[in-house]
Enzyme design. Sequence first.
Site, mmCIF file in Angstrom:
data_model
loop_
_atom_site.group_PDB
_atom_site.id
_atom_site.type_symbol
_atom_site.label_atom_id
_atom_site.label_comp_id
_atom_site.label_asym_id
_atom_site.label_seq_id
_atom_site.Cartn_x
_atom_site.Cartn_y
_atom_site.Cartn_z
ATOM 1 N N HIS A 1 -11.456 12.581 -3.528
ATOM 2 C CA HIS A 1 -12.774 13.199 -3.322
ATOM 3 C C HIS A 1 -12.705 14.562 -4.005
ATOM 4 O O HIS A 1 -12.152 15.521 -3.454
ATOM 5 C CB HIS A 1 -13.073 13.344 -1.822
ATOM 6 C CG HIS A 1 -14.402 13.974 -1.521
ATOM 7 N ND1 HIS A 1 -14.820 14.217 -0.233
ATOM 8 C CD2 HIS A 1 -15.397 14.390 -2.324
ATOM 9 C CE1 HIS A 1 -16.022 14.776 -0.269
ATOM 10 N NE2 HIS A 1 -16.385 14.888 -1.529
ATOM 11 N N ASP A 2 -13.259 14.633 -5.211
ATOM 12 C CA ASP A 2 -13.164 15.867 -6.000
ATOM 13 C C ASP A 2 -14.318 15.844 -6.989
ATOM 14 O O ASP A 2 -15.178 14.959 -6.930
ATOM 15 C CB ASP A 2 -11.792 15.897 -6.712
ATOM 16 C CG ASP A 2 -11.302 17.320 -6.976
ATOM 17 O OD1 ASP A 2 -12.127 18.159 -7.395
ATOM 18 O OD2 ASP A 2 -10.106 17.585 -6.765
ATOM 19 N N ASP B 1 -3.479 4.363 -2.003
ATOM 20 C CA ASP B 1 -4.517 4.826 -1.067
ATOM 21 C C ASP B 1 -4.467 6.346 -0.947
ATOM 22 O O ASP B 1 -3.976 6.884 0.045
ATOM 23 C CB ASP B 1 -4.301 4.145 0.292
ATOM 24 C CG ASP B 1 -5.409 4.467 1.279
ATOM 25 O OD1 ASP B 1 -6.507 4.852 0.839
ATOM 26 O OD2 ASP B 1 -5.164 4.319 2.495
ATOM 27 N N PRO C 1 -16.313 14.991 -10.383
ATOM 28 C CA PRO C 1 -16.210 13.714 -11.118
ATOM 29 C C PRO C 1 -15.118 13.701 -12.171
ATOM 30 O O PRO C 1 -14.355 12.724 -12.283
ATOM 31 C CB PRO C 1 -17.607 13.579 -11.749
ATOM 32 C CG PRO C 1 -18.517 14.301 -10.802
ATOM 33 C CD PRO C 1 -17.716 15.461 -10.295
ATOM 34 N N ARG D 1 -4.019 -7.039 13.727
ATOM 35 C CA ARG D 1 -2.964 -7.311 14.694
ATOM 36 C C ARG D 1 -2.908 -8.802 14.990
ATOM 37 O O ARG D 1 -3.944 -9.438 15.176
ATOM 38 C CB ARG D 1 -3.228 -6.559 16.026
ATOM 39 C CG ARG D 1 -3.156 -5.040 15.915
ATOM 40 C CD ARG D 1 -1.724 -4.584 15.621
ATOM 41 N NE ARG D 1 -1.597 -3.138 15.521
ATOM 42 C CZ ARG D 1 -1.654 -2.443 14.382
ATOM 43 N NH1 ARG D 1 -1.854 -3.073 13.229
ATOM 44 N NH2 ARG D 1 -1.494 -1.142 14.379
ATOM 45 N N GLY E 1 0.530 -2.558 8.667
ATOM 46 C CA GLY E 1 1.690 -1.674 8.705
ATOM 47 C C GLY E 1 2.645 -2.059 9.806
ATOM 48 O O GLY E 1 3.484 -2.949 9.648
ATOM 49 N N ARG E 2 2.497 -1.398 10.940
ATOM 50 C CA ARG E 2 3.509 -1.498 11.991
ATOM 51 C C ARG E 2 3.855 -2.895 12.479
ATOM 52 O O ARG E 2 5.030 -3.151 12.764
ATOM 53 C CB ARG E 2 3.106 -0.583 13.160
ATOM 54 C CG ARG E 2 3.297 0.881 12.805
ATOM 55 C CD ARG E 2 2.535 1.806 13.704
ATOM 56 N NE ARG E 2 1.102 1.698 13.466
ATOM 57 C CZ ARG E 2 0.192 2.429 14.089
ATOM 58 N NH1 ARG E 2 0.567 3.312 14.994
ATOM 59 N NH2 ARG E 2 -1.081 2.288 13.806
ATOM 60 N N LYS F 1 -7.353 8.225 -1.456
ATOM 61 C CA LYS F 1 -8.700 8.623 -1.000
ATOM 62 C C LYS F 1 -9.213 9.846 -1.757
ATOM 63 O O LYS F 1 -9.498 10.890 -1.177
ATOM 64 C CB LYS F 1 -8.700 8.886 0.507
ATOM 65 C CG LYS F 1 -8.331 7.681 1.349
ATOM 66 C CD LYS F 1 -8.523 7.958 2.830
ATOM 67 C CE LYS F 1 -8.215 6.760 3.699
ATOM 68 N NZ LYS F 1 -6.814 6.325 3.695
ATOM 69 N N LYS G 1 0.847 -1.196 0.000
ATOM 70 C CA LYS G 1 0.000 0.000 0.000
ATOM 71 C C LYS G 1 0.878 1.240 0.000
ATOM 72 O O LYS G 1 1.781 1.366 0.841
ATOM 73 C CB LYS G 1 -0.900 0.036 1.233
ATOM 74 C CG LYS G 1 -1.943 1.139 1.138
ATOM 75 C CD LYS G 1 -2.633 1.420 2.450
ATOM 76 C CE LYS G 1 -1.864 2.450 3.247
ATOM 77 N NZ LYS G 1 -2.692 3.223 4.183
ATOM 78 N N THR H 1 -12.220 6.377 10.231
ATOM 79 C CA THR H 1 -12.279 5.912 11.623
ATOM 80 C C THR H 1 -11.837 6.997 12.599
ATOM 81 O O THR H 1 -12.008 6.842 13.807
ATOM 82 C CB THR H 1 -11.415 4.649 11.815
ATOM 83 O OG1 THR H 1 -10.154 4.874 11.198
ATOM 84 C CG2 THR H 1 -12.078 3.449 11.186
HETATM 85 O O1 C5P Z 1 0.421 0.288 11.238
HETATM 86 P P1 C5P Z 1 -0.983 -0.198 10.999
HETATM 87 O O2 C5P Z 1 -1.089 -1.694 10.771
HETATM 88 O O3 C5P Z 1 -1.953 0.298 12.017
HETATM 89 O O4 C5P Z 1 -1.325 0.474 9.596
HETATM 90 C C1 C5P Z 1 -2.537 0.319 8.974
HETATM 91 C C2 C5P Z 1 -2.544 1.083 7.676
HETATM 92 O O5 C5P Z 1 -3.881 1.281 7.264
HETATM 93 C C3 C5P Z 1 -1.924 2.475 7.757
HETATM 94 O O6 C5P Z 1 -1.350 2.782 6.504
HETATM 95 C C4 C5P Z 1 -3.108 3.370 8.045
HETATM 96 O O7 C5P Z 1 -2.932 4.674 7.582
HETATM 97 C C5 C5P Z 1 -4.201 2.656 7.261
HETATM 98 N N1 C5P Z 1 -5.553 2.896 7.754
HETATM 99 C C6 C5P Z 1 -5.938 2.605 9.042
HETATM 100 N N2 C5P Z 1 -7.218 2.816 9.470
HETATM 101 C C7 C5P Z 1 -8.096 3.303 8.640
HETATM 102 C C8 C5P Z 1 -7.736 3.590 7.327
HETATM 103 C C9 C5P Z 1 -6.450 3.380 6.915
HETATM 104 O O8 C5P Z 1 -5.144 2.137 9.837
HETATM 105 N N3 C5P Z 1 -9.329 3.465 9.063
#
Ligand code: C5P
Length: 226
Positions: A61-62, A57, A64, A175, A204-205, A59, A30, A112
Amino acid sequence: MAELVVALDVGSAAAAERLLDAIPAARWVKVGSVLMGREGPALLARLRSRGLSIFLDLKWHDIPNTVAGAVSAARDAGVSMATVHAIGGARMMAAAAAEAGDLALVGVTVLTSHDAQSYDRALGRTGTELDMEVVRLAREAIDAGLRGIVCSPRELAVVRDVIGPGKHLVVPGIRGPGDVVGDQVRTATPAEAVANGATHLVVGRPIIASSDPRRAFDEMRRQLER
Ligand code: C5P
């Protein structure tokens, strides 16, 4: 089987390349607006040359016409999946979908980072139930021709029933059983997310901040296969 998408939340192309050297089994990555802003389309070409599928990613929004142009550019750059905001409306999403071709366009429902109060304030309304708003926007996205949506693990089960089979359900907040949750509030394990219909798990992390990204990635994949 669901895809494991590694979020390249790093500061430079060099850092992304180092990370990817450490995870030879990665198939999807991503790219978000920070790395894209720093490195631009050249990074996408480098990722493609590694044989990776790219989830861009940004996102969108503009109006069409502009979003349709952005989709077209992403498609030309070899992007496999990209996001638009469902709140951009049916006309915007339909214009975007018309340019998507093989690129899978997925709709972001409610960020979120919103709670009901901040969402109401942004939209100048009262009484929003966020879960119902996610469902409403998911339906709008699919009706406009998008291939799927992005949602949190908590909404998976209800949204899956609304959007029907064969659609992409892209889920962050994953996780492993022993991982640090960090700032994610609504998390699920890979197995839980897949059981609830997730098709793409964005991680990600737990991988990129691990002292051993390869082991972390391989362990997540094993959990997906269970
Ligand atoms: O590090 P982590 O696993 O939390 O990363 C999740 C990825 O998904 C990040 O790139 C974060 O910006 C993205 N993301 C998120 N929650 C959302 C939308 C996108 O964690 N609601």
